[in-house]
Design an enzyme around this catalytic site. Structure first.
Site, short mmCIF file in Angstrom:
data_model
loop_
_atom_site.label_atom_id
_atom_site.label_comp_id
_atom_site.label_asym_id
_atom_site.label_seq_id
_atom_site.Cartn_x
_atom_site.Cartn_y
_atom_site.Cartn_z
N ASP A 246 0.63 -14.29 -12.16
CA ASP A 246 0.92 -14.18 -10.54
C ASP A 246 1.98 -15.06 -10.17
O ASP A 246 2.31 -16.16 -10.78
CB ASP A 246 -0.30 -13.80 -9.79
CG ASP A 246 -0.34 -13.32 -8.44
OD1 ASP A 246 1.14 -13.03 -8.11
OD2 ASP A 246 -1.09 -13.38 -7.70
C1 BGC Z 1 0.61 -11.69 -5.20
C2 BGC Z 1 1.15 -10.53 -6.22
C3 BGC Z 1 2.72 -10.02 -5.98
C4 BGC Z 1 3.32 -11.40 -6.47
C5 BGC Z 1 4.87 -10.92 -6.19
C6 BGC Z 1 1.91 -12.89 -5.14
O1 BGC Z 1 1.66 -13.62 -4.34
O2 BGC Z 1 -0.47 -12.01 -5.35
O3 BGC Z 1 0.02 -9.27 -5.95
O4 BGC Z 1 2.58 -9.10 -7.10
O5 BGC Z 1 3.07 -12.30 -5.19
O6 BGC Z 1 5.20 -10.53 -4.97
#
Ligand code: BGC
Length: 784
Positions: A246
């Site tokens: 993530d």
């Molecule tokens: C979120 C993800 C997301 C990623 C990219 C993170 O903060 O938890 O779900 O895909 O950012 O935006």
């Protein structure tokens, strides 16, 4: 897409396994390490001199959020317009695998048109508490429902040559301290509740990527947990793709590489590359681990090439129509009771002509709340509002009035006085034959990054509701909310209630279609609507945790598993949802197939639409295991099917349930087991609306545990070989000890003593060594 080296010479992009192997063999250690890191917020690292382009990955999940420039990932910057389908909380309520696959296909088409290699979704974390700020982005409190719907979405997206990223792996069930909190969960609970949806998607649909979560699980960051990322994900489930972090989830990069975290996103600007190279130099990380991760990045790039090389425009109008169909199927009609002033008929669908004056009240009818905030926020291609759609749909069949009713941030009524707006709405309601009241959670109430603190609608909305109910008995409430709100006790006073969740860009017209009866509602709750926050499973010490730790003390009992096992009153149960028709269930037929570890069930049931309009029923199959030797929920959803039926039409719906539907995760044996005994199959229209049930007897596996001298005496006595052997030893010695153990009043106390401890008591007739001999004999498998 052709990459070029520094001199501008085109290099062939590796698109086959052999070509990937050849490129990998040519790469210097530094180049390999560089592939393990992104190149910016949204791109992998390219190596043009080797023909390896950078590819784009971006959010997701219910629409494309492609930021035109470098961008941010918190939803602050803009993105190119894309179809905003209903977020998962809405879509899941469709219980419609076929529809979700079509939505996935459309998402894949949009990615392809925009040159995106991987869409970052779906998210299949369980709704452990309705307070989770990101509930709108997750499907359900049930892993079978979440898993099957998410697998369909993955199949759809990937059918377009575009990858998905199954997230957030794992146990990311809250936003509070999401980047560090340790979810303390026992293995049985993890396996049965928190990992199952991921497992179903991996096994059924092989997402191209899995995104590890920010949090820790039992103390270890998901981003560096070899058990999670390698043993379970790859070893047990057979995952073949790439694991991506993530955004910002990496703690110790070399540990992550060794554990199976292939790609770090976004770019660490070279910091992680340096750490990986140093760890290899110092012998803390093997080059093989680095090579393996680099290969997976190259494979991802390779599999995305055919799609990227052939971008095709998509049909925005057709996608909007699909978003409308998806929204129609996602809204849940919770209640629709007869009203005396309407001749004893329910208020919905609206009777036209005949409704006289229809008052539409509530700013959300004009300014729709249709998606959640954070990284999933999409700029829609169009936006339908219910007020316009209702006016268009009603035409001259009734007169439509509107009052905003309450102020709402970011709308024309923002800043107006709640009292003035409320008074205006009361006047409108007094003059109307029917009131359509749009209530819901303002956008600021729920978002990625923080959790809610309560379940209530804003106070001014509740005050408005009270005031309208004073002047009208014909109030239909339509809700817009990404996660459960408290309906108790006001829902008792409202004759009709439509839970709209968040319905995406076509939600406004879809709601009008449902209210006007152009389509019969068919959504079913993918999560229980509890009466009170205090009734929810993680309430109190279980959420959001203390000292950086959140203990999942409720174990496997989340959602309906909790409410139903505890017989708690709820506002509306899991699986509930009405239509404008009615359904009859008949002829349940359950057959046990096989036995032991390959036991299964064949279930058939006949369903008939006894209503006057076409509608869809969602047939739900629950399995209860009342004789289990571990604590199991009252019943668990194991299969479901959405069936569309014309008035008078019947269909026999069949389900094949495999051993997993009967199993639990044995904490002792650390594997799934089928324990024999009586099971009950319940078929119905919600977890609490069981229409038919049948008890069956299942022949389970031999689960006799091995005996050891440390085991309690009761375990010995229950053992088919060790039990009689111990009894005969005790009998030979005169039976004093035996009498004590069999004593009806106090025997239980003695039987709970580990045998080896009892053996040390004065006068016990066998030595430890003799008991060990008996145990060895008893544990030897008998020869045929
Ligand atoms: C979120 C993800 C997301 C990623 C990219 C993170 O903060 O938890 O779900 O895909 O950012 O935006």
């Amino acid at each position: 897409m052709t990459a070029r080296d520094d001199a501008g010479t085109p290099q062939p992009t590796p698109t086959t396994e052999d070509a990937v192997g050849a490129v990998l063999a040519r790469l210097a250690p530094q180049e390999k390490a560089s592939l393990l890191d992104g190149s910016d917020f949204w791109h992998t690292q390219g190596l043009p001199e080797h023909g390896v382009p950078a590819v784009m990955v971006t959010d997701g999940p219910h629409g494309l959020r492609k930021q035109p420039t470098d961008g941010d990932h918190l939803g602050l910057g803009g993105s190119v317009p894309a179809t905003c389908f209903p977020p998962a909380a809405g879509l899941a309520s469709s219980w419609d695998v076929e529809l979700v696959e079509r939505v996935g296909t459309a998402l894949g088409e949009e990615c392809r048109a925009e040159g995106v290699a991987v869409l970052l979704g779906p998210g299949v974390n369980m709704k452990r508490t309705p307070l989770c700020g990101r509930s709108f982005e997750y499907f359900s409190e049930d892993p079978v429902l979440a898993g099957d719907l998410a697998a369909a979405l993955v199949r759809g997206v990937q059918s377009q040559g575009v990858g998905t990223s199954l997230k957030h792996f794992a146990a990311n069930n809250q936003e509070t301290h999401r980047m560090s909190v340790s979810a303390e969960v026992d293995e049985r609970t993890l396996r049965e509740v928190y990992l199952t949806a991921f497992e179903r998607v991996v096994r059924d649909a092989q997402p191209w990527t899995v995104m590890c979560s920010y949090n820790r699980i039992n103390g270890t960051y998901a981003s560096q947990d070899p058990w999670l990322l390698t043993d379970v994900l790859r070893g047990e489930w057979g995952f073949e793709g790439l694991v991506v972090s993530d955004w910002g989830a990496v703690d110790d990069r070399p540990l992550g590489v060794a554990a199976g975290l292939d790609l770090e996103m976004p770019s660490s600007s070279g910091a992680s590359e340096a750490k990986v190279l140093a760890a290899v130099r110092e012998g803390r990380l093997s080059q093989d681990d680095v090579d393996r991760a680099a290969r997976r990045v190259l494979e991802l790039v390779a599999r995305s090439q055919p799609g990227l090389a052939d971008p095709r425009p998509y049909d925005a109008a057709a996608h909007h129509a699909l978003a409308r169909e998806a929204a129609q199927r996602s809204a849940v009609l919770l209640k629709n009771e007869p009203v005396s002033s309407h001749g004893g008929d329910p208020l919905l669908p609206l009777q036209l002509p005949g409704s006289g004056v229809v008052a539409v009240v509530g700013e959300m009818a004009r300014t729709p709340r249709y998606q959640g905030a954070g990284s999933s926020q999409v700029v829609p291609t169009r936006l339908d509002d219910a007020l316009t759609a209702l006016r268009d749909g009603i035409g001259d069949r009734a007169s439509v009035t509107f009052a905003a009713g309450y102020p709402l941030e970011g709308s024309p009524s923002a800043g107006a006085s709640a009292a003035d707006l409320g008074a205006e709405a009361v006047d409108a309601a007094r003059a109307a034959d029917v009131v359509l009241l749009f209530l819901g959670l303002p956008g600021s109430y729920e978002s990625e990054g923080f959790d809610r603190e309560h379940l209530d609608l804003p106070a001014e909305q509740l005050a408005l509701l009270d005031a309208l109910l004073e002047v009208s008995d014909s109030v239909v409430v339509v809700l817009s909310n990404g996660s459960a709100v408290r309906l108790h006790p006001w829902a008792d006073r409202v004759p009709a209630l439509l839970e709209g969740w968040l319905l995406g860009q076509a939600g406004g017209s879809a709601v009008a279609d449902l209210l006007l009866g152009a389509v019969s509602p068919s959504g079913r709750l993918a999560e229980t609507l509890p009466q009170r926050l205090e009734d929810t499973p993680a309430f109190g010490a279980g959420f959001p945790g203390e000292g950086g730790v959140v203990r999942y003390g409720e174990g496997v009992f989340i959602g309906y598993r909790w409410y139903d096992s505890r017989r708690l009153p709820v506002s509306f149960p899991f699986g509930h949802g009405l239509t404008y028709a009615a359904f009859l269930y008949e002829e349940l037929d359950v057959e046990v197939v096989g036995s032991g570890a390959s036991a299964g069930l064949r279930v058939g049931v006949r369903v008939t639409n006894t209503g006057r309009v076409a509608a869809a029923e969602v047939v739900q199959v629950y399995v209860a295991d009342p004789e289990a030797s571990v604590a199991r929920p009252d019943a668990e959803l194991k299969a479901f099917a959405r069936v569309e039926l014309e008035p008078g039409q019947s269909r026999t719906v069949s389900f094949e349930l495999d051993a997993r539907a009967l199993s639990y995760w044995s904490p002792v044996q650390r594997r799934w087991v089928v324990e024999g005994g009586a099971f009950e199959v319940r078929v119905g229209a919600s977890s609490r609306d069981v229409r038919l049930r049948e008890a069956v007897q299942v022949t389970g596996e031999d689960l006799t545990p091995p005996v050891a001298v440390e085991a309690e005496i009761s375990t010995w006595l229950d053992h088919p070989v060790a039990g009689p052997a111990l009894r005969s030893v005790l009998e030979r010695a005169g039976g004093g000890f035996l009498g004590m153990l069999d004593d009806p009043d106090h025997g239980a106390m003695f039987r709970a003593i580990p045998l080896v401890r009892m053996a040390r008591f004065p006068g016990f007739p066998a030595t430890e060594a003799e008991l060990e001999g008996i145990a060895a004999e008893a544990n030897t498998p008998s020869r045929p």
